[in-house]
Write a protein that holds these residues in place. Structure first.
Motif, PDB file in Angstrom:
ATOM      1  N   LYS A  40      15.010  -3.121  -9.889  1.00 18.23           N
ATOM      2  CA  LYS A  40      13.664  -2.667  -9.582  1.00 18.23           C
ATOM      3  C   LYS A  40      13.731  -1.371  -8.791  1.00 18.23           C
ATOM      4  O   LYS A  40      14.801  -0.973  -8.307  1.00 18.23           O
ATOM      5  CB  LYS A  40      12.900  -3.720  -8.762  1.00 18.23           C
ATOM      6  N   LEU A  41      12.598  -0.709  -8.632  1.00 22.87           N
ATOM      7  CA  LEU A  41      12.513   0.434  -7.742  1.00 22.87           C
ATOM      8  C   LEU A  41      12.571  -0.057  -6.299  1.00 22.87           C
ATOM      9  O   LEU A  41      12.047  -1.121  -5.979  1.00 22.87           O
ATOM     10  CB  LEU A  41      11.191   1.183  -7.959  1.00 22.87           C
ATOM     11  N   PRO A  42      13.229   0.689  -5.417  1.00 19.85           N
ATOM     12  CA  PRO A  42      13.237   0.292  -4.006  1.00 19.85           C
ATOM     13  C   PRO A  42      11.841   0.418  -3.416  1.00 19.85           C
ATOM     14  O   PRO A  42      11.125   1.390  -3.663  1.00 19.85           O
ATOM     15  CB  PRO A  42      14.215   1.290  -3.365  1.00 19.85           C
ATOM     16  N   GLY A  43      11.449  -0.587  -2.652  1.00 13.17           N
ATOM     17  CA  GLY A  43      10.122  -0.571  -2.061  1.00 13.17           C
ATOM     18  C   GLY A  43       9.963  -1.656  -1.020  1.00 13.17           C
ATOM     19  O   GLY A  43      10.890  -2.411  -0.732  1.00 13.17           O
ATOM     20  N   SER A  44       8.768  -1.757  -0.462  1.00 16.98           N
ATOM     21  CA  SER A  44       8.511  -2.736   0.583  1.00 16.98           C
ATOM     22  C   SER A  44       7.020  -2.818   0.839  1.00 16.98           C
ATOM     23  O   SER A  44       6.287  -1.837   0.628  1.00 16.98           O
ATOM     24  CB  SER A  44       9.232  -2.333   1.878  1.00 16.98           C
ATOM     25  N   LEU A  45       6.571  -3.977   1.314  1.00 17.57           N
ATOM     26  CA  LEU A  45       5.244  -4.044   1.903  1.00 17.57           C
ATOM     27  C   LEU A  45       5.266  -3.211   3.177  1.00 17.57           C
ATOM     28  O   LEU A  45       6.300  -3.097   3.843  1.00 17.57           O
ATOM     29  CB  LEU A  45       4.876  -5.485   2.256  1.00 17.57           C
ATOM     30  N   ILE A  46       4.134  -2.612   3.518  1.00 17.32           N
ATOM     31  CA  ILE A  46       4.098  -1.857   4.770  1.00 17.32           C
ATOM     32  C   ILE A  46       3.899  -2.840   5.923  1.00 17.32           C
ATOM     33  O   ILE A  46       3.281  -3.889   5.767  1.00 17.32           O
ATOM     34  CB  ILE A  46       2.992  -0.779   4.767  1.00 17.32           C
ATOM     35  N   TYR A  47       4.477  -2.499   7.072  1.00 14.55           N
ATOM     36  CA  TYR A  47       4.353  -3.341   8.253  1.00 14.55           C
ATOM     37  C   TYR A  47       2.969  -3.179   8.882  1.00 14.55           C
ATOM     38  O   TYR A  47       2.238  -2.215   8.602  1.00 14.55           O
ATOM     39  CB  TYR A  47       5.407  -2.956   9.301  1.00 14.55           C
ATOM     40  N   ASP A  48       2.636  -4.129   9.740  1.00 15.01           N
ATOM     41  CA  ASP A  48       1.394  -4.072  10.484  1.00 15.01           C
ATOM     42  C   ASP A  48       1.359  -2.794  11.311  1.00 15.01           C
ATOM     43  O   ASP A  48       2.293  -2.470  12.037  1.00 15.01           O
ATOM     44  CB  ASP A  48       1.289  -5.294  11.404  1.00 15.01           C
ATOM     45  N   ARG A  49       0.288  -2.011  11.155  1.00 12.32           N
ATOM     46  CA  ARG A  49       0.076  -0.766  11.893  1.00 12.32           C
ATOM     47  C   ARG A  49       1.110   0.308  11.545  1.00 12.32           C
ATOM     48  O   ARG A  49       1.360   1.230  12.333  1.00 12.32           O
ATOM     49  CB  ARG A  49       0.051  -1.009  13.410  1.00 12.32           C
ATOM     50  N   GLU A  50       1.724   0.211  10.379  1.00  9.11           N
ATOM     51  CA  GLU A  50       2.688   1.222   9.927  1.00  9.11           C
ATOM     52  C   GLU A  50       2.017   2.155   8.924  1.00  9.11           C
ATOM     53  O   GLU A  50       1.370   1.709   7.979  1.00  9.11           O
ATOM     54  CB  GLU A  50       3.891   0.549   9.271  1.00  9.11           C
ATOM     55  N   ASP A  51       2.150   3.440   9.126  1.00  8.92           N
ATOM     56  CA  ASP A  51       1.639   4.430   8.181  1.00  8.92           C
ATOM     57  C   ASP A  51       2.436   4.355   6.876  1.00  8.92           C
ATOM     58  O   ASP A  51       3.632   4.052   6.888  1.00  8.92           O
ATOM     59  CB  ASP A  51       1.754   5.828   8.794  1.00  8.92           C
ATOM     60  N   VAL A  52       1.793   4.634   5.745  1.00  7.03           N
ATOM     61  CA  VAL A  52       2.491   4.515   4.464  1.00  7.03           C
ATOM     62  C   VAL A  52       3.643   5.515   4.353  1.00  7.03           C
ATOM     63  O   VAL A  52       4.691   5.193   3.795  1.00  7.03           O
ATOM     64  CB  VAL A  52       1.521   4.680   3.262  1.00  7.03           C
TER      65      VAL A  52
END
Length: 235
Positions: A40-52
């Motif tokens: 898959k492409l590397p990725g992640s959900l964004i953390y709480d209060r983290e800018d994209v």
């Protein structure tokens, strides 16, 4: 009328391109899933209060060990049908929360493929895969790759300097020619290409040639950023 709000999460995916002198490649990771053993492409959900943007830099640092790697946000992918049953099951195992819908902000990264990468992410397996041999990827990652290539081509029309981000500091015209062919996925007449490159003031010939090659050593060139910027300013 009652609104049907759903549990929507935001993620980032990074399309990391590298050129190995012959092929344009994309950096993929293998999902840590015994039942779904795919790339898959590397990725992640964004953390709480983290800018994209910060989330994208975090993923790239974990994957490459490189801080503040240049990246470009190019598209948001939000179709309600992005995730297939296997993808939903994987998300439930990987992230736990009840994700009804996943919206992805995609980033494009150009990386010199000979740069040493230090993978400290949870994805222990990474691989450079030629663009023309990309397997079936989860979610809509194949579509993201397709759109990212279209985006690179548009950028080149506006700012041709970006192609040099994929080349070594010293390169041959043949290398540059092969890179253009890989990006545009078509044959380009080498004679006309050679003439056009030699007419570019920002592509500077060096008093050096290739070393340790089995064929006739070709002259090396370098990209001169100052000359390029001066030329663009004068247009």
């Amino acid at each position: 009328m009652k609104k049907n709000f759903i549990h929507t999460y935001v993620s980032i995916d990074c399309v990391v391109f590298g050129f190995d002198d012959e092929h344009l490649n994309i950096l993929l990771v293998r999902r840590n899933d015994e039942k779904v053993n795919d790339l898959k492409l590397p990725g992640s959900l964004i953390y709480d209060r983290e800018d994209v943007d910060d989330a994208a830099h975090r993923v790239l640092f974990e994957l490459t060990g490189i801080k503040q790697m240049p990246l470009r946000q190019f598209r948001c992918f939000a179709s309600p049908d992005r995730a297939k049953p296997d993808d939903i099951r994987w998300m439930d195992t990987e992230y736990q929360p009840n994700i009804d819908r996943l919206i992805t902000v995609a980033y494009l990264v150009l990386c010199k493929i000979d740069r040493k990468l230090n993978n400290i992410s949870k994805y222990k397996q990474t691989a450079w895969c030629p663009v023309n041999k990309i397997p079936q990827l989860p979610f809509d990652h194949n579509e993201i790759v397709k759109v990212s290539l279209e985006e690179i081509r548009r950028w080149i029309e506006h700012d041709s300097a970006i192609v040099f981000e994929l080349l070594p500091t010293k390169f041959t015209i043949s290398q540059l020619h092969r890179l253009y062919e890989a990006i545009y996925n078509k044959k380009i007449d080498i004679r006309n290409f050679h003439k056009k490159v030699l007419a570019m003031p920002h592509v500077v010939a060096l008093e050096e040639k290739q070393k340790n090659v089995s064929h006739r050593a070709a002259r090396l060139y370098k990209f001169d950023r100052k000359t390029y910027n001066k030329f663009r300013t004068n247009l």
